[in-house]
Design a protein around this motif. Structure first.
Motif, PDB file in Angstrom:
ATOM      1  N   ARG A 172       0.829  -1.213   0.000  1.00  8.46           N
ATOM      2  CA  ARG A 172       0.000   0.000   0.000  1.00  8.46           C
ATOM      3  C   ARG A 172       0.860   1.257   0.000  1.00  8.46           C
ATOM      4  O   ARG A 172       0.552   2.236  -0.688  1.00  8.46           O
ATOM      5  CB  ARG A 172      -0.925  -0.001   1.227  1.00  8.46           C
ATOM      6  N   GLN A 173       1.958   1.207   0.755  1.00  4.23           N
ATOM      7  CA  GLN A 173       2.845   2.368   0.810  1.00  4.23           C
ATOM      8  C   GLN A 173       3.447   2.672  -0.561  1.00  4.23           C
ATOM      9  O   GLN A 173       3.546   3.828  -0.969  1.00  4.23           O
ATOM     10  CB  GLN A 173       3.964   2.126   1.826  1.00  4.23           C
ATOM     11  N   ARG A 174       3.852   1.627  -1.280  1.00  4.60           N
ATOM     12  CA  ARG A 174       4.456   1.830  -2.594  1.00  4.60           C
ATOM     13  C   ARG A 174       3.420   2.286  -3.632  1.00  4.60           C
ATOM     14  O   ARG A 174       3.771   2.958  -4.598  1.00  4.60           O
ATOM     15  CB  ARG A 174       5.139   0.547  -3.059  1.00  4.60           C
ATOM     16  N   LYS A 175       2.179   1.888  -3.446  1.00 10.01           N
ATOM     17  CA  LYS A 175       1.136   2.323  -4.376  1.00 10.01           C
ATOM     18  C   LYS A 175       0.796   3.797  -4.186  1.00 10.01           C
ATOM     19  O   LYS A 175       0.623   4.539  -5.149  1.00 10.01           O
ATOM     20  CB  LYS A 175      -0.136   1.486  -4.174  1.00 10.01           C
ATOM     21  N   THR A 176       0.693   4.217  -2.928  1.00  8.95           N
ATOM     22  CA  THR A 176       0.258   5.584  -2.631  1.00  8.95           C
ATOM     23  C   THR A 176       1.405   6.590  -2.639  1.00  8.95           C
ATOM     24  O   THR A 176       1.192   7.774  -2.876  1.00  8.95           O
ATOM     25  CB  THR A 176      -0.415   5.628  -1.249  1.00  8.95           C
ATOM     26  N   LYS A 177       2.624   6.089  -2.387  1.00  8.92           N
ATOM     27  CA  LYS A 177       3.766   7.000  -2.305  1.00  8.92           C
ATOM     28  C   LYS A 177       4.978   6.366  -2.950  1.00  8.92           C
ATOM     29  O   LYS A 177       5.396   5.279  -2.575  1.00  8.92           O
ATOM     30  CB  LYS A 177       4.053   7.323  -0.831  1.00  8.92           C
ATOM     31  N   LYS A 178       5.553   7.054  -3.935  1.00 10.19           N
ATOM     32  CA  LYS A 178       6.723   6.548  -4.636  1.00 10.19           C
ATOM     33  C   LYS A 178       7.915   6.457  -3.687  1.00 10.19           C
ATOM     34  O   LYS A 178       8.066   7.279  -2.782  1.00 10.19           O
ATOM     35  CB  LYS A 178       7.057   7.481  -5.803  1.00 10.19           C
ATOM     36  N   VAL A 179       8.732   5.442  -3.886  1.00 14.05           N
ATOM     37  CA  VAL A 179       9.916   5.270  -3.047  1.00 14.05           C
ATOM     38  C   VAL A 179      10.836   6.476  -3.224  1.00 14.05           C
ATOM     39  O   VAL A 179      11.254   6.806  -4.334  1.00 14.05           O
ATOM     40  CB  VAL A 179      10.673   3.973  -3.415  1.00 14.05           C
ATOM     41  N   GLN A 180      11.113   7.159  -2.118  1.00 13.48           N
ATOM     42  CA  GLN A 180      11.886   8.391  -2.157  1.00 13.48           C
ATOM     43  C   GLN A 180      13.379   8.117  -1.979  1.00 13.48           C
ATOM     44  O   GLN A 180      13.780   7.192  -1.277  1.00 13.48           O
ATOM     45  CB  GLN A 180      11.420   9.336  -1.045  1.00 13.48           C
ATOM     46  N   TRP A 199      17.923   2.074   0.344  1.00 11.76           N
ATOM     47  CA  TRP A 199      17.592   2.830  -0.864  1.00 11.76           C
ATOM     48  C   TRP A 199      18.568   2.503  -2.000  1.00 11.76           C
ATOM     49  O   TRP A 199      18.155   2.275  -3.133  1.00 11.76           O
ATOM     50  CB  TRP A 199      17.594   4.328  -0.570  1.00 11.76           C
TER      51      TRP A 199
END
Length: 644
Positions: A73-81, A152
């Motif tokens: 869900r985190q990767r869907k809603t927010k791009k990996v920074q 990262w």
């Protein structure tokens, strides 16, 4: 489980562990005896492991899938920074900050004494602890941020070329994250073998929450079924292996006075009276023999294992009524016999303890055998409890590994897992094998004969920098074809592929056979044979040597024949020697001229062919000058030959 207080161990105070028990447990650990551990493991497999594995796996998979859903869900809603690289604190690490002024450091690096070894007072300890904790928090924060940066960099490196059969290139900052070979202890190559169809949701195994026994075991112990099994588990396990454990500990402590140091022997008044043997019951008889021996020995036959007959003497079958009466007598006799046997066993054990109390040397201060056995039983409880904990942890490690490797994943998660392959990093020192690996990524040590041209080019590139095989890159295309044909004719290119050992031998062997009709066996003889064939086909001797080289070789052979035919030197011979020296000097001059001619011929050979078959000169050259130079050289050559 901790051993209970005992009057036999007066040095145990305030619930602290008995030092004698601790020494016995240490002795057992140092002995590294596997027989006791195997006995405990057998008990746990029968009593616990099956139910424990089912609960552990269920809890671990649920924990893993739940963590994956959050990550997804985190990767869907927010791009990996992108995470910036963090600089370390400007202060020393906590474990290093007091090294110059203090001593006696604990596990976390905090000092317990000053430079002279004197224990720290409370005021100094409090001051140092405050500084220590502040520094510790700084470094813990840095390590957390650094780990995020490493995650990262790894995330980015894996997805740089996110395709199947791609080698993952680990940047310098995360080389320490490369998987390491258990065999060679060196970093492995990581190759992506399968990428999920939904690339955006693709996940690597180590990006998911990792299961450990510490995380899962406490939740397992809350399971209703396991709660009942764990209750009294250590005591039941000890009971099942008691004899083996106690005997082992008694054997290990035998003759070691240091084990019993500080222990006071039991006083004589505790010894009590000598036990008396039990009185034998009237009419006591062994039930297994009561019908086959004694007064009834001639009445029956055909006895079973319990001693009951099935037939009368003579072979007649016993009726059910008769058998019932005999069974009743047998059961009564067995009850009396077993009761007496138990009484005898109890008496023998008591007598053993009574007699053993004075068995050890050392007078009144000696430790009685019975007291030692009791201490070893207490130590045995500690040993078993420790083994149960160890084996349970090992079982949890195995179960957690299966979950972390994705072997228990549901289909929806398994479809998104990136499949990786780990390979040993090959250390190559042979230029030929290094060139082969350019076309043999699967390390089969074979290459197709279709890639011989680029293979020879790879040898010429000299990636290892040895300089020993560069010349192979200079082979012409026809020569490469000759090599390919020769390998096939020799049977070394089965199925269109040649093995490393065969190719290496073909390239590096130098022997050229002088036996007529023998086929080439290596590259050298292949090239020689092909050039000879070309010469024989064209009948042009200059394909092997230039005219001048032929003349010099023939003269050398003639001179050698003259020298072998001549006898001891005389005045005439000395004159011939002087003449030979002069001739040799002239030959050297001629060889230099010949070399220049050969170089000129090579330059001509490099020019394009004209329509008539000759070499076409570059437009800038003066044809009249070229003809004049050749005429001058020819005249000079003819004059020398006339003089000779």
């Amino acid at each position: 489980s901790a051993s209970s207080p005992s009057a036999d161990r007066p040095n145990k105070k305030d619930g602290k562990s008995d030092p004698v028990v601790e020494r016995i447990c240490t002795k057992f650990k140092e002995a590294f005896d596997m027989s006791v551990e195997e006995s405990v493991k057998t008990f746990l497999e029968a009593e616990l492991f099956s139910d424990y594995a089912a609960v552990f796996t269920s809890v671990a998979v649920a924990e893993r899938v739940g963590a994956w859903r959050v990550l997804d869900r985190q990767r869907k809603t927010k791009k990996v920074q992108e995470v910036p690289k963090t600089e370390p604190p400007i202060v020393l690490k906590p474990s290093e900050m007091f090294l110059d002024e203090y001593t006696n450091f604990n596990d976390e690096g905090f000092p317990q004494a000053d430079a002279d070894g004197k224990p720290l007072d409370k005021k100094t300890e409090g001051k140092l602890r405050k500084e220590f904790n502040i520094t510790k928090k700084l470094w813990e924060k840095f390590e957390q941020e650094q780990n995020k940066y490493f995650e990262w960099v790894l995330y980015k490196a894996r997805r740089e070329i996110f395709e199947a059969d791609t080698l993952v290139d680990y940047p310098a900052d995360i080389q320490h994250l490369r998987p390491v070979s258990m065999k060679s202890k060196k970093a492995l190559k990581v190759i992506i073998r399968k990428v999920p169809t939904d690339v955006a949701r693709a996940v690597f195994l180590d990006e998911l929450k990792q299961m450990t026994p510490e995380l899962v075991d406490p939740k397992c112990r809350r399971d209703k079924k396991l709660v009942n099994i764990f209750k009294g588990l250590n005591q039941r396990c000890f009971k099942s292996v008691q004899d083996r454990v106690v005997d082992k500990l008694m054997a290990l402590t035998k003759g070691d006075a240091s084990i019993w140091e500080g222990m006071t022997a039991s006083k004589k008044k505790d010894k009590g009276k000598e036990p008396k043997p039990p009185k034998e019951p009237k009419g006591l008889v062994n039930p297994n023999e009561m019908f086959s021996m004694g007064k009834d020995a001639d009445k029956y036959e055909n006895f079973d294992d319990a001693g009951l007959p099935s037939k009368k003497a003579g072979g007649d079958e016993l009726s059910e009524k008769e058998l019932g009466a005999l069974r009743k007598k047998h059961e009564a006799a067995k009850a009396v016999w077993d009761k007496n046997a138990e009484a005898v066993k109890t008496y023998e054990s008591a007598l053993k303890d009574f007699n053993a109390s004075d068995a050890d040397a050392g007078g009144d201060d000696a430790i009685p055998m019975a007291q030692k056995e009791k201490i070893c039983r207490d130590a045995g409880h500690e040993v078993v409890a420790t083994l149960v904990m160890k084996l349970l942890y090992d079982k949890g490690q195995d179960l957690a590994s299966e979950v972390n490797e994705g072997k228990k994943d549901p289909e929806e998660l398994a479809d998104l897992i990136v499949v990786q392959e780990f390979q040993e990093e090959e250390i190559i020192t042979d230029p030929i094998l290094k060139a082969i690996r350019k076309f043999d990524e699967e390390m089969t040590n074979k290459i197709s004969t279709d890639v011989l041209r680029p293979f020879f080019d790879a040898l010429g590139a000299d990636e290892l920098g040895t300089g020993t095989h560069i010349f192979y890159g200079e082979l012409s295309d026809p020569e490469v074809e000759w090599a390919r044909d020769s390998l096939r004719d020799m049977g070394k290119a089965s199925g269109g592929a040649v093995a490393y050992a065969d190719l290496k031998g073909f390239l590096e062997e130098q022997d050229v056979s002088d036996v007529p009709g023998r086929p080439p066996a290596n590259l050298v003889s292949t090239l020689m044979a092909k050039r000879m064939d070309n010469w024989l086909g064209g009948a042009e001797v200059t394909q092997l040597f230039s005219p001048r080289s032929w003349r010099l070789k023939l003269e050398e052979e003639a001179n050698a024949d003259r020298k072998s035919a001549s006898g001891p030197k005389d005045d005439k011979s000395e004159k011939i020697d002087k003449k030979d020296k002069k001739a040799k000097k002239e030959e050297e001059e001629e060889e230099q001229e010949e070399k220049e001619e050969v170089e000129e011929e090579d330059e001509d050979a490099a020019l394009p062919m004209s329509a008539g078959g000759g070499r076409k000169k570059i437009a800038e050259q003066d044809p009249s000058k070229d003809k004049k130079d050749k005429k001058d050289k020819k005249d000079k050559k003819d004059k020398k030959e006339d003089k000779d």
